[in-house]
Design a protein around this motif. Structure first.
Motif, PDB file in Angstrom:
ATOM      1  N   LEU A   1       0.829  -1.201   0.000  1.00 15.27           N
ATOM      2  CA  LEU A   1       0.000   0.000   0.000  1.00 15.27           C
ATOM      3  C   LEU A   1       0.868   1.258   0.000  1.00 15.27           C
ATOM      4  O   LEU A   1       0.630   2.194  -0.776  1.00 15.27           O
ATOM      5  N   GLY A   2       1.881   1.281   0.854  1.00  9.69           N
ATOM      6  CA  GLY A   2       2.769   2.439   0.906  1.00  9.69           C
ATOM      7  C   GLY A   2       3.515   2.634  -0.401  1.00  9.69           C
ATOM      8  O   GLY A   2       3.670   3.758  -0.885  1.00  9.69           O
ATOM      9  N   SER A   3       3.972   1.531  -1.005  1.00  9.14           N
ATOM     10  CA  SER A   3       4.724   1.613  -2.263  1.00  9.14           C
ATOM     11  C   SER A   3       3.844   2.119  -3.398  1.00  9.14           C
ATOM     12  O   SER A   3       4.257   2.971  -4.186  1.00  9.14           O
ATOM     13  N   MET A   4       2.624   1.583  -3.513  1.00 10.17           N
ATOM     14  CA  MET A   4       1.725   2.005  -4.590  1.00 10.17           C
ATOM     15  C   MET A   4       1.383   3.488  -4.468  1.00 10.17           C
ATOM     16  O   MET A   4       1.375   4.228  -5.459  1.00 10.17           O
ATOM     17  N   LEU A   5       1.100   3.941  -3.248  1.00  4.18           N
ATOM     18  CA  LEU A   5       0.791   5.363  -3.047  1.00  4.18           C
ATOM     19  C   LEU A   5       2.020   6.224  -3.316  1.00  4.18           C
ATOM     20  O   LEU A   5       1.907   7.330  -3.852  1.00  4.18           O
ATOM     21  N   GLY A   6       3.194   5.716  -2.966  1.00  4.97           N
ATOM     22  CA  GLY A   6       4.421   6.466  -3.201  1.00  4.97           C
ATOM     23  C   GLY A   6       4.719   6.658  -4.677  1.00  4.97           C
ATOM     24  O   GLY A   6       5.273   7.679  -5.082  1.00  4.97           O
ATOM     25  N   PHE A   7       4.338   5.693  -5.496  1.00  4.90           N
ATOM     26  CA  PHE A   7       4.568   5.781  -6.937  1.00  4.90           C
ATOM     27  C   PHE A   7       3.460   6.542  -7.679  1.00  4.90           C
ATOM     28  O   PHE A   7       3.612   6.829  -8.868  1.00  4.90           O
ATOM     29  N   LEU A   8       2.361   6.822  -7.007  1.00  2.75           N
ATOM     30  CA  LEU A   8       1.181   7.350  -7.694  1.00  2.75           C
ATOM     31  C   LEU A   8       1.444   8.652  -8.437  1.00  2.75           C
ATOM     32  O   LEU A   8       1.090   8.791  -9.618  1.00  2.75           O
ATOM     33  N   THR A   9       2.061   9.627  -7.779  1.00  7.02           N
ATOM     34  CA  THR A   9       2.288  10.914  -8.439  1.00  7.02           C
ATOM     35  C   THR A   9       3.259  10.774  -9.606  1.00  7.02           C
ATOM     36  O   THR A   9       3.049  11.371 -10.665  1.00  7.02           O
ATOM     37  N   ASP A  10       4.302   9.965  -9.429  1.00  4.29           N
ATOM     38  CA  ASP A  10       5.271   9.747 -10.506  1.00  4.29           C
ATOM     39  C   ASP A  10       4.593   9.094 -11.706  1.00  4.29           C
ATOM     40  O   ASP A  10       4.816   9.483 -12.862  1.00  4.29           O
ATOM     41  N   ILE A  11       3.741   8.105 -11.443  1.00  4.38           N
ATOM     42  CA  ILE A  11       3.030   7.428 -12.526  1.00  4.38           C
ATOM     43  C   ILE A  11       2.114   8.400 -13.264  1.00  4.38           C
ATOM     44  O   ILE A  11       2.083   8.433 -14.499  1.00  4.38           O
ATOM     45  N   CYS A  12       1.366   9.204 -12.515  1.00  6.90           N
ATOM     46  CA  CYS A  12       0.415  10.137 -13.140  1.00  6.90           C
ATOM     47  C   CYS A  12       1.128  11.159 -14.024  1.00  6.90           C
ATOM     48  O   CYS A  12       0.753  11.363 -15.194  1.00  6.90           O
ATOM     49  N   PHE A  13       2.160  11.794 -13.487  1.00  9.32           N
ATOM     50  CA  PHE A  13       2.811  12.868 -14.238  1.00  9.32           C
ATOM     51  C   PHE A  13       3.704  12.329 -15.364  1.00  9.32           C
ATOM     52  O   PHE A  13       3.793  12.949 -16.426  1.00  9.32           O
ATOM     53  N   THR A  14       4.353  11.172 -15.144  1.00  6.03           N
ATOM     54  CA  THR A  14       5.170  10.609 -16.219  1.00  6.03           C
ATOM     55  C   THR A  14       4.281  10.055 -17.331  1.00  6.03           C
ATOM     56  O   THR A  14       4.637  10.143 -18.510  1.00  6.03           O
ATOM     57  N   SER A  15       3.129   9.506 -16.977  1.00  2.45           N
ATOM     58  CA  SER A  15       2.165   9.074 -18.002  1.00  2.45           C
ATOM     59  C   SER A  15       1.676  10.262 -18.810  1.00  2.45           C
ATOM     60  O   SER A  15       1.509  10.172 -20.038  1.00  2.45           O
ATOM     61  N   LEU A  16       1.458  11.381 -18.129  1.00  5.10           N
ATOM     62  CA  LEU A  16       1.035  12.597 -18.818  1.00  5.10           C
ATOM     63  C   LEU A  16       2.122  13.091 -19.764  1.00  5.10           C
ATOM     64  O   LEU A  16       1.839  13.521 -20.894  1.00  5.10           O
ATOM     65  N   ALA A  17       3.384  13.008 -19.325  1.00 10.54           N
ATOM     66  CA  ALA A  17       4.491  13.397 -20.202  1.00 10.54           C
ATOM     67  C   ALA A  17       4.553  12.470 -21.420  1.00 10.54           C
ATOM     68  O   ALA A  17       4.782  12.919 -22.549  1.00 10.54           O
ATOM     69  N   GLY A  18       4.321  11.163 -21.199  1.00  7.23           N
ATOM     70  CA  GLY A  18       4.310  10.226 -22.312  1.00  7.23           C
ATOM     71  C   GLY A  18       3.170  10.488 -23.278  1.00  7.23           C
ATOM     72  O   GLY A  18       3.301  10.257 -24.487  1.00  7.23           O
ATOM     73  N   HIS A  19       2.058  11.000 -22.759  1.00  7.69           N
ATOM     74  CA  HIS A  19       0.906  11.324 -23.605  1.00  7.69           C
ATOM     75  C   HIS A  19       1.240  12.438 -24.590  1.00  7.69           C
ATOM     76  O   HIS A  19       0.644  12.531 -25.662  1.00  7.69           O
ATOM     77  N   HIS A  20       2.212  13.284 -24.217  1.00  9.67           N
ATOM     78  CA  HIS A  20       2.661  14.385 -25.086  1.00  9.67           C
ATOM     79  C   HIS A  20       4.058  14.101 -25.642  1.00  9.67           C
ATOM     80  O   HIS A  20       4.780  15.031 -25.993  1.00  9.67           O
ATOM     81  N   LEU A  21       4.402  12.812 -25.721  1.00  8.51           N
ATOM     82  CA  LEU A  21       5.746  12.433 -26.153  1.00  8.51           C
ATOM     83  C   LEU A  21       6.033  12.841 -27.589  1.00  8.51           C
ATOM     84  O   LEU A  21       7.171  13.165 -27.934  1.00  8.51           O
ATOM     85  N   ASN A  22       5.025  12.829 -28.428  1.00  7.18           N
ATOM     86  CA  ASN A  22       5.218  13.177 -29.845  1.00  7.18           C
ATOM     87  C   ASN A  22       5.395  14.665 -30.067  1.00  7.18           C
ATOM     88  O   ASN A  22       5.744  15.096 -31.170  1.00  7.18           O
ATOM     89  N   THR A  23       5.139  15.452 -29.021  1.00 10.37           N
ATOM     90  CA  THR A  23       5.341  16.908 -29.107  1.00 10.37           C
ATOM     91  C   THR A  23       6.211  17.359 -27.938  1.00 10.37           C
ATOM     92  O   THR A  23       5.742  18.076 -27.056  1.00 10.37           O
ATOM     93  N   PRO A  24       7.496  16.946 -27.912  1.00 12.77           N
ATOM     94  CA  PRO A  24       8.361  17.254 -26.767  1.00 12.77           C
ATOM     95  C   PRO A  24       8.608  18.737 -26.557  1.00 12.77           C
ATOM     96  O   PRO A  24       9.047  19.146 -25.490  1.00 12.77           O
ATOM     97  N   GLY A  25       8.358  19.544 -27.564  1.00  6.77           N
ATOM     98  CA  GLY A  25       8.540  20.979 -27.388  1.00  6.77           C
ATOM     99  C   GLY A  25       7.326  21.677 -26.810  1.00  6.77           C
ATOM    100  O   GLY A  25       7.370  22.877 -26.535  1.00  6.77           O
TER     101      GLY A  25
END
Length: 228
Positions: A171-195
């Protein structure tokens, strides 16, 4: 009859103890023979076009990651963000993290006691971790993941080998990774437009959140020391 059952138990115990390391070795050999580094483009290109099959493929990639210790975890976060809608990418990455955290925890748990000493010798920072983890296991499991001060693989193996209570660990590990997963997934969603502003904003915000967690943990430790 008793002796045969006893021998079977010993065999099964040794089999399951060494099986993960055999799989790690085979995966490592595969990477060496393949002769190239895995990139985000590789993951995306090999992924099936059908969404359900692609999600299954990413989960398999998480399993390979848990056994190989070879490529960065964020590659899978980014690749999922590029392949799926943002909510779906977060769900796939959370599922993948759940798989990887469980596999590495139980690999560590069923390994010999000498694993902990070997990890500490290779990663001296674990000596400090060993002193801190007994104070509040849930908070500790959460904050070390959120700060990202140690590789996920090494920390999971260590916490499993030192018998951290499972539910507090997961539980602690999953919650600890949550923000990183959300924001890195969002960055990947805009991966084709890195600028684009969204791409850089998500990277900057994610970095700032990690710094905030580090500052909060430093403050928590300072107050704990003063109370003592």
């Amino acid at each position: 009859m008793y002796n045969s059952n006893s021998k079977l138990k010993v065999f099964l115990k040794r089999f399951f103890r060494y099986l993960p390391f055999v799989l790690m070795g085979l995966t490592l050999i595969w990477f060496i023979i393949d002769g190239r580094d895995i990139s985000i483009d590789d993951i995306i290109n090999y992924s099936p076009k059908e969404p359900v099959a692609a999600a299954f493929f990413i989960c398999v990639a998480y399993i390979i990651k848990s056994l190989s210790l070879m490529f960065p975890l964020k590659l899978l976060f980014l690749a999922s963000g590029s392949l799926f809608s943002l909510p779906a990418a977060v769900c796939v990455n959370l599922t993948g993290m759940f798989i990887i955290l469980n596999l590495q925890y139980f690999i560590g748990r069923f390994s010999g006691n000498d694993l902990t000493q070997g990890l500490i010798e290779k990663y001296p920072r674990l000596r400090y971790i060993r002193e801190e983890r007994n104070k509040n296991t849930f908070f500790f499991s959460f904050i070390v993941r959120a700060m990202g001060i140690l590789p996920c693989d090494i920390l999971s193996l260590y916490l499993g080998n030192t018998r951290m209570p499972y539910f507090q660990y997961i539980l602690g590990s999953m919650l600890g990774f949550l923000t990183d997963i959300c924001f890195t997934s969002l960055a990947g969603h805009h991966l084709n437009t890195p600028g684009s502003p969204w791409f850089w904003l998500t990277i900057i915000v994610n970095g700032c959140i990690s710094i905030i967690f580090i500052a909060l943990y430093a403050l928590y430790r300072r107050r704990s020391i003063h109370k003592v």
